[in-house]
Design an enzyme around this catalytic site. Structure first.
Site, PDB file in Angstrom:
ATOM      1  N   ARG A  50       0.737  -1.205  -0.021  1.00 63.62           N
ATOM      2  CA  ARG A  50      -0.062   0.049   0.040  1.00 63.62           C
ATOM      3  C   ARG A  50       0.711   1.031  -0.070  1.00 63.62           C
ATOM      4  O   ARG A  50       0.377   2.338  -0.578  1.00 63.62           O
ATOM      5  CB  ARG A  50      -0.950  -0.083   1.237  1.00 63.62           C
ATOM      6  CG  ARG A  50      -2.173  -1.078   0.989  1.00 63.62           C
ATOM      7  CD  ARG A  50      -3.016  -1.247   2.262  1.00 63.62           C
ATOM      8  NE  ARG A  50      -2.294  -1.453   3.228  1.00 63.62           N
ATOM      9  CZ  ARG A  50      -1.995  -2.596   3.761  1.00 63.62           C
ATOM     10  NH1 ARG A  50      -2.298  -3.605   3.020  1.00 63.62           N
ATOM     11  NH2 ARG A  50      -1.189  -2.903   4.762  1.00 63.62           N
ATOM     12  N   GLU A  72       6.525  -9.448  16.242  1.00 62.92           N
ATOM     13  CA  GLU A  72       6.252 -10.130  17.591  1.00 62.92           C
ATOM     14  C   GLU A  72       6.700 -11.332  17.962  1.00 62.92           C
ATOM     15  O   GLU A  72       7.631 -11.872  18.962  1.00 62.92           O
ATOM     16  CB  GLU A  72       4.924  -9.938  17.762  1.00 62.92           C
ATOM     17  CG  GLU A  72       4.255 -10.203  19.218  1.00 62.92           C
ATOM     18  CD  GLU A  72       2.899 -10.046  19.238  1.00 62.92           C
ATOM     19  OE1 GLU A  72       2.209  -9.488  18.216  1.00 62.92           O
ATOM     20  OE2 GLU A  72       2.256 -10.302  20.224  1.00 62.92           O
TER      21      GLU A  72
END
Ligand code: AMP
Length: 180
Positions: free
Chosen positions: A67, A104
């Site tokens: 994007r 993460e």
């Protein structure tokens, strides 16, 4: 359009999709904004105006897939500069430089062609959304590894509650719409 009107119009056109791509994430879907010609143009024009107002000298735009390409390419066109795509590993055809970054769980990486940024070039980094800032921080490091100077970082949307700016400390940053 005034800054307040633009903020209101962009918020109307940013669709929140709950639990995408996984449970607990509220995804900011900018496709309705991109589909509205006057708002898409106003968003890109406003980003160009912010760069000018900040006095940033920009030689090239660099932006991460996917994007980031949409706003990065439009902004590069508007600013009259070239654009360097930053991609996930294995996508670019020529020789690449790579920067790994922590997720993460595990790591990811971004790549850029070795000739996409020249030493001393002033680079504007562009993405649609600033979330945790991990991706853009890796892009900053990649540009600097190539000898580029980060002139600034520009986003359409900033999720301020994720504190992405902390990862970009010391670099000029702006976003058009902030969610706190
Ligand atoms: P970050 O956590 O800042 O590294 O975000 C990684 C990428 O995922 C960015 O390029 C954002 O475009 C996208 N992203 C992260 N969180 C969201 C969200 N809530 N809505 C839309 N895009 C997101």
């Amino acid at each position: 359009m005034s800054a307040d009107d633009l903020d209101e119009r962009l918020r109307e056109l940013i669709r929140e999709v709950p639990d995408f791509p996984k449970k607990g994430i509220s995804f900011k879907d900018l496709t309705p904004l991109m589909a509205a010609p006057e708002a898409f143009r106003a968003a890109v024009d406003a980003m160009a105006a912010r760069c000018a107002k900040s006095g940033w000298r920009i030689d090239r735009v660099a932006c991460p897939e996917a994007r980031g390409f949409i706003f990065g390419a439009a902004l590069a066109y508007r600013l009259g500069v070239g654009m360097a795509p930053i991609r996930k590993p294995g996508k670019l055809p020529y020789k690449t430089a790579r920067m790994e970054y922590a997720l993460e769980y595990g790591t990811d990486a971004v790549e850029m062609h070795i000739d996409a940024v020249s030493p001393g070039q002033r680079i504007l980094l562009v993405d649609d959304v600033l979330a945790t800032g991990g991706t853009l921080q890796a892009c900053v490091r990649l540009v600097e590894k190539a000898g580029g100077i980060v002139a600034g970082c520009a986003f359409v949307v900033e999720l301020a509650f994720l504190s992405g700016r902390k990862k970009l400390e010391g670099y000029p940053v702006f976003s058009l719409v902030t969610y706190s």
